[in-house]
Scaffold this motif. Structure first.
Motif, short mmCIF file in Angstrom:
data_model
loop_
_atom_site.label_atom_id
_atom_site.label_comp_id
_atom_site.label_asym_id
_atom_site.label_seq_id
_atom_site.Cartn_x
_atom_site.Cartn_y
_atom_site.Cartn_z
N GLU A 403 -5.85 70.41 30.07
CA GLU A 403 -5.35 71.39 31.04
C GLU A 403 -3.84 71.52 30.89
O GLU A 403 -3.18 70.61 30.38
N ASP A 406 2.13 71.31 34.79
CA ASP A 406 2.80 72.19 35.75
C ASP A 406 4.23 72.43 35.28
O ASP A 406 5.19 71.82 35.76
N SER A 417 6.12 82.58 36.00
CA SER A 417 4.80 82.87 36.59
C SER A 417 3.68 82.21 35.80
O SER A 417 3.68 82.23 34.56
N THR A 419 -0.83 81.44 35.91
CA THR A 419 -2.12 81.88 36.44
C THR A 419 -2.66 80.84 37.40
O THR A 419 -2.09 79.75 37.56
N ARG A 420 -3.80 81.13 38.00
CA ARG A 420 -4.41 80.16 38.92
C ARG A 420 -4.92 78.93 38.19
O ARG A 420 -5.21 77.92 38.82
N TRP A 421 -5.02 79.01 36.86
CA TRP A 421 -5.42 77.84 36.07
C TRP A 421 -4.21 77.03 35.60
O TRP A 421 -4.36 76.00 34.97
N GLY A 422 -3.01 77.53 35.88
CA GLY A 422 -1.80 76.83 35.48
C GLY A 422 -1.25 77.23 34.14
O GLY A 422 -0.19 76.76 33.72
N THR A 423 -1.95 78.13 33.43
CA THR A 423 -1.43 78.64 32.16
C THR A 423 -0.33 79.68 32.44
O THR A 423 -0.30 80.29 33.51
N LYS A 425 1.59 83.08 32.52
CA LYS A 425 1.28 84.50 32.47
C LYS A 425 2.15 85.16 31.41
O LYS A 425 3.37 85.07 31.45
#
Length: 478
Positions: A403, A406, A417, A419-423, A425
Motif C-alpha cells: 500500500e 502517507d 492531493s 485518492t481515498r486509497w492513498g495513491t 492523484k
C-alpha cells in the motif's frame, strides 16, 4: 547442432573435470549456450505469423513492435531487431526476464490462441538485448546538447529510472533521490536474483551514471531532505516512490517472532547476493534454512518468497491462498515453477491467527470456499465453519501486497492531493499532480502493479515534463 554440442560438453566435463580449470569450462559453456540461445531465438521468431492484427503488441503496455523485431531476429538482423525493441522500451532485457508474458503478449499470441503454443516473445526479447550488450550496441544516453533545466526524481525504481533516461537524453540535468544504498528499487531489492540477475540491473544504473544522471542514495525524503528542499533545487519534480507499505495480518499472535514481512525477507536475500553481511540473515531471523516455512499470499511477491525459501534450504515450504488456483493474481508460470521446485500450495485457506508463545509455531488456518461474485465479478471467499486446523511453521512470511505510504504527512506537504486509497492523484495523460511542476508515475499512482507499467508511466511523465519545461521557458522569455 548446438544441443548436441551442449550435451557433449556436459558429458566430457563430467568425465574429465581435472583437465580444465573452472574458468575454461565456463567459457566453453557460455559459448555453447549462446549458440544454443541464438538457435532457439531464430526458431521461435520464425514461428510468428506476422498476423494482420498483432494482439501481442496491443496487449503490451509499452506497445512494443513485437512482430517486426521477431521478423528481424528470424532473419538474423539482430542489431536492427534490438533498435526496434529499445525504441519503445527503456529496459527490454529486464522486461524480457520478469514481465508476466503469459498474461500479456504471449498470452494473446494468435498462434497460442490457435492451440499451437505461443511464440516465446520474452525469451527472444531477452536474447536480442543481451546480445546488444555483448556486442557493444547499447550506449549511454549522453545528450548532444546540454540544457540548463534540472529535474529531481524521487525514487530509483523502474518508473524513476525510465524517466531519468528519457530526460537525460534530452539534455536535462537529472538527480535521482532514493532511500536505499543502491538504485533500482524493487528491481534491485524486491525481485530475486534467480529471476532478475543483479548485474543486469547494475549495468543500467552504471549506464545512467555515465550519461550524467546524479544519484543521491541513502536519502529518505522527509527525514534526510525535505520535499520542499528538493522542489527548490529543481525546475520540476517527479514522484516515483512506488508503494512500500506492507499489508500486515492483524490476528491473535501476529506479534510473535518468526512472522516477517515479504519485502524485508527478499531485501535481505538480495543484499546477500551483493556480498553484503546482513545480521538478520546470520542470526536466522530472515533465513529459511532448516525451517518449516509458510508464505501467506497469492501474488508474484509470494511466489518470489516461496522460491527464495526453497533455495535457502527450508525443510518445507507451503503457500496459503484464500482462493483457488484459477483466481490467483500471480503468474501461472511462476506457480508452475514453484511447484516444480517443491513448493506445496494450500488453496482456499486463510490465516485466522498464529500459535506459539514469543516465537511462532504454527498458522491457525480456516478453510474457505468461493461464494457469490463481488462487485468486480470475482468470487468472494467464504469461511467453512468447523474446518480450522493448525499448519506448523517456524517462519511465516506475509506477502499480502503493498500500500502507499502517507506521503503528504511524511513529507509535510498536505496540499499534495491523494485518492481515498492513498495513491497520488495525477492526470492520466500528463501525470501532473495538484502541485505546479510536480508529477507522479508508477505504483504511487496506480497502486501495486507491473514493472512494465511503471516504465511506460515514467516515459510518459518525462515527455510531459519536457513540455512543461518548454512552456516555462517560453513564459520566462516573455
Amino acid at each position: 547442432m548446438a544441443t548436441q554440442k551442449m550435451l557433449k560438453f556436459v558429458t566430457v566435463g563430467k568425465q574429465m573435470p581435472e583437465k580444465r580449470d573452472a574458468s575454461s569450462r565456463k567459457q566453453d559453456f557460455d559459448e555453447i549456450y549462446r549458440e544454443f540461445a541464438a538457435q532457439k531465438a531464430a526458431e521461435q521468431s520464425s514461428r510468428c505469423s506476422q498476423c494482420g492484427v498483432p494482439y501481442c503488441q496491443a496487449h503490451c503496455p509499452l506497445h512494443n513492435n513485437i512482430p517486426d523485431w521477431l521478423r528481424l531476429t528470424a532473419e538474423g538482423r539482430l542489431q536492427e531487431a534490438w533498435e526496434i525493441s529499445q525504441a519503445t522500451n527503456t529496459f527490454p532485457e529486464i522486461c524480457g526476464r520478469i514481465c508476466p508474458q503469459d498474461r500479456l503478449c504471449e498470452g494473446n499470441c494468435v498462434i497460442e490462441q490457435s492451440g499451437h503454443g505461443t511464440v516465446t516473445i520474452g525469451a527472444v526479447e531477452k536474447y536480442i538485448t543481451d546480445t546488444a550488450w555483448e556486442e557493444g550496441w547499447v550506449k549511454p544516453g549522453t545528450p548532444a546538447i546540454e540544457r540548463a533545466e534540472s529535474v529531481g526524481i524521487i525514487g530509483a525504481g523502474p518508473g524513476g529510472l525510465a524517466a531519468a533516461d528519457r530526460l537525460r537524453r534530452a539534455g536535462v540535468q537529472v538527480t535521482v533521490y532514493d532511500r536505499y544504498d543502491r538504485a533500482g528499487g524493487l528491481l534491485t531489492y524486491g525481485i530475486p536474483g534467480f529471476k532478475l540477475e543483479k548485474p543486469v540491473v547494475m549495468r543500467r544504473i552504471e549506464q545512467l551514471e555515465a550519461a550524467g544522471v546524479q544519484f543521491v542514495l541513502n536519502c529518505t525524503v522527509g527525514e534526510d531532505l525535505t520535499f520542499d528542499a528538493i522542489r527548490g533545487r529543481h525546475d520540476a519534480v517527479l514522484i516515483a516512490t512506488g508503494v512500500y507499505k506492507i499489508r500486515e495480518i492483524e490476528a491473535p499472535g501476529s506479534g510473535a517472532a518468526g512472522i516477517v514481512r515479504a519485502l524485508d525477507y527478499l531485501t535481505v536475500s538480495n543484499k546477500l547476493s551483493f556480498g553484503d553481511e546482513v545480521e538478520e540473515f546470520q542470526n536466522g531471523t530472515l533465513n529459511a534454512e532448516g525451517k518449516r516455512v509458510v508464505v501467506i499470499g497469492g501474488g508474484d511477491t509470494a511466489m518470489d518468497c516461496v522460491r527464495t525459501a526453497i533455495r535457502q534450504g527450508a525443510t518445507s515450504v507451503k503457500c496459503l491462498y484464500r482462493r483457488d488456483r484459477a483466481n490467483m493474481p500471480g503468474s501461472q508460470r511462476e506457480v508452475q515453477n514453484a511447484e516444480e521446485e517443491g513448493v506445496e500450495f494450500v488453496w482456499l485457506s486463510a490465516p485466522k491467527g498464529f500459535s506459539g508463545g514469543t516465537a511462532v509455531e504454527g498458522v491457525m488456518v480456516q478453510k474457505m470456499r468461493l461464494g457469490a461474485p463481488d462487485s468486480s465479478g470475482r468470487q468472494s471467499p467464504e469461511v467453512i465453519e468447523g474446518a480450522d486446523y493448525v499448519e506448523p511453521a517456524d517462519l511465516v512470511v506475509q506477502a499480502l501486497g503493498f500500500e502507499p505510504e502517507d506521503l503528504p504527512k511524511l513529507w509535510g506537504v498536505e496540499e499534495l492531493s491523494v485518492t481515498r486509497w492513498g495513491t497520488i492523484k495525477a492526470d492520466f495523460r500528463t501525470h501532473a499532480t495538484s502541485l505546479p511542476g510536480v508529477y507522479a508515475a508508477g505504483d504511487i499512482v496506480r497502486g501495486a502493479s507491473l514493472v512494465v507499467w511503471a516504465i511506460r508511466d515514467g516515459r510518459e511523465a518525462a515527455d510531459a515534463i519536457m513540455d512543461y519545461l518548454a512552456q516555462s521557458g517560453a513564459v520566462a522569455a516573455e
